[in-house]
Scaffold this active site. Structure first.
Site, PDB file in Angstrom:
ATOM      1  N   LYS A  53       0.839  -1.202   0.000  1.00  0.00           N
ATOM      2  CA  LYS A  53       0.000   0.000   0.000  1.00  0.00           C
ATOM      3  C   LYS A  53       0.874   1.252   0.000  1.00  0.00           C
ATOM      4  O   LYS A  53       0.588   2.221  -0.704  1.00  0.00           O
ATOM      5  CB  LYS A  53      -0.964  -0.023   1.205  1.00  0.00           C
ATOM      6  N   GLN A  97      -4.911  -1.735   9.164  1.00  0.00           N
ATOM      7  CA  GLN A  97      -4.720  -3.051   8.551  1.00  0.00           C
ATOM      8  C   GLN A  97      -5.330  -4.138   9.450  1.00  0.00           C
ATOM      9  O   GLN A  97      -4.970  -4.264  10.619  1.00  0.00           O
ATOM     10  CB  GLN A  97      -3.214  -3.319   8.335  1.00  0.00           C
ATOM     11  N   ASP A 120     -11.531   2.559   3.331  1.00  0.00           N
ATOM     12  CA  ASP A 120     -11.854   1.145   3.128  1.00  0.00           C
ATOM     13  C   ASP A 120     -13.338   0.958   2.825  1.00  0.00           C
ATOM     14  O   ASP A 120     -13.763  -0.115   2.407  1.00  0.00           O
ATOM     15  CB  ASP A 120     -11.498   0.345   4.399  1.00  0.00           C
TER      16      ASP A 120
END
Ligand code: NAP
Length: 283
Positions: A53, A97, A120
């Protein structure tokens, strides 16, 4: 003859366009777009995801802020960090995460992330808006799948779409996006009866199960579009999807491979969502 939907190629193209948009944003507003990535503990898979990422941020010109917390970080410390990031004007997106270490309450922590920085697309507000067909930040993986289908002009209107898997991060938002695109959608899961028959009815079949090569050729209709979200290891440790690619491909009009399919699109959509959050924060 089947065609491969090449996620790697599409993701690369999207990142070139995104880089231009990100640069234009930075010039116009005199500042970078920022993404905070929070990792707790030393889960090797999570470390690789975070590394990828951060690399993607560099590629498109988004400034990444990485926070590596120890595996025994307290709930309070994590929440304090998220509150600080929520207020920070340099940060347009916050990504925690998952999975977090077991002693932490991820649901409680994630609630601290403002909807506008929820890149997200996991918040109740963003999911609710998706269900209502309103503009929202959409979960990266299913959003990436939609871009893949669009890229090869798959017309979803009135088609029968079957999604196998009902997780909050893949299966459910995937089904909602397909429904919003006017497909007739069935969601299957581990308690579904006659899974094979359900799958055989699909013009578009999306597998998000987490079981290596679970979708076999006898479950796929001739000419179907098959999207494989799964990321598993086969018996020899090789990366493979939920679909038995070699056997299934001959029946498909389009099929996504693993690796090189949905995976590269997921991270690209995270970059896209971060850009989107930044542009919306300026309205
Ligand atoms: P998950 O939360 O474990 O959900 C799996 C779903 O599959 C559940 O809804 C489960 O049903 C269903 N399922 C399990 N066994 C089944 C069976 N025998 N028949 C029918 N349905 C069954 O997994 P996830 O997070 O959605 O991820 C799914 C897969 O996608 C995994 O391989 C994951 O690694 C991969 N993934 C890939 C990306 C990417 O970027 N490519 C991103 C996210 C996830 P129940 O609800 O009844 O238990």
């Amino acid at each position: 003859m089947y065609k491969i939907i090449d996620g790697k190629e599409l993701a690369a193209k999207m990142r070139i366009d995104l880089k231009k948009d990100v640069e234009a944003f930075s010039q116009k507003h005199g500042r970078h777009i920022g993404l905070a990535v929070v990792l707790a503990g030393d889960n090797p898979a999570s470390q690789i995801y975070v590394k990828n990422k951060i690399k993607a941020c560099e590629e498109v010109g988004i400034k990444s802020f990485a926070y590596y917390l120890s595996g025994d970080v307290s709930q309070e410390e994590l929440e304090n960090l998220l509150r600080t990031l929520a207020e920070d004007k340099k940060i347009n997106g916050i990504l925690v995460q998952l999975p977090l270490p077991e002693h932490l309450d991820s649901e409680k922590a994630l609630k601290i992330i403002p909807d506008s920085k929820d890149v997200d697309g996991f918040s109740a507000d963003n999911i609710g808006k998706l269900c209502q067909g309103k503009d929202s930040i959409v979960a990266c993986t299913p959003n990436g799948v939609m871009k893949m289908l669009e890229s090869c002009n798959v017309d979803l209107r009135g088609k029968k779409a079957v999604v196998v898997g009902r997780s909050n991060i893949v299966g459910k938002p995937m089904a909602m996006l397909l429904l919003n695109a006017d497909a007739t959608v069935t969601i299957c899961h581990s308690k579904t009866r006659n899974l094979k028959e359900e799958c055989l009815g699909a013009d578009v079949l999306v597998a998000a199960i987490g079981r290596a090569k679970f979708i076999t050729a006898d479950m796929v209709k001739q000419g179907a579009v098959v999207v494989d979200v799964g990321m598993n290891r086969d018996e020899s440790g090789k990366l493979c999807g939920d679909v038995d690619f070699e056997a299934v491909k001959e029946k498909c009009s389009y099929i996504t491979p693993v690796p090189g399919g949905v995976g590269p699109m997921t991270i690209t959509m995270l970059m896209y969502n971060t850009y989107l959050s930044a542009t919306r924060s300026e309205i």
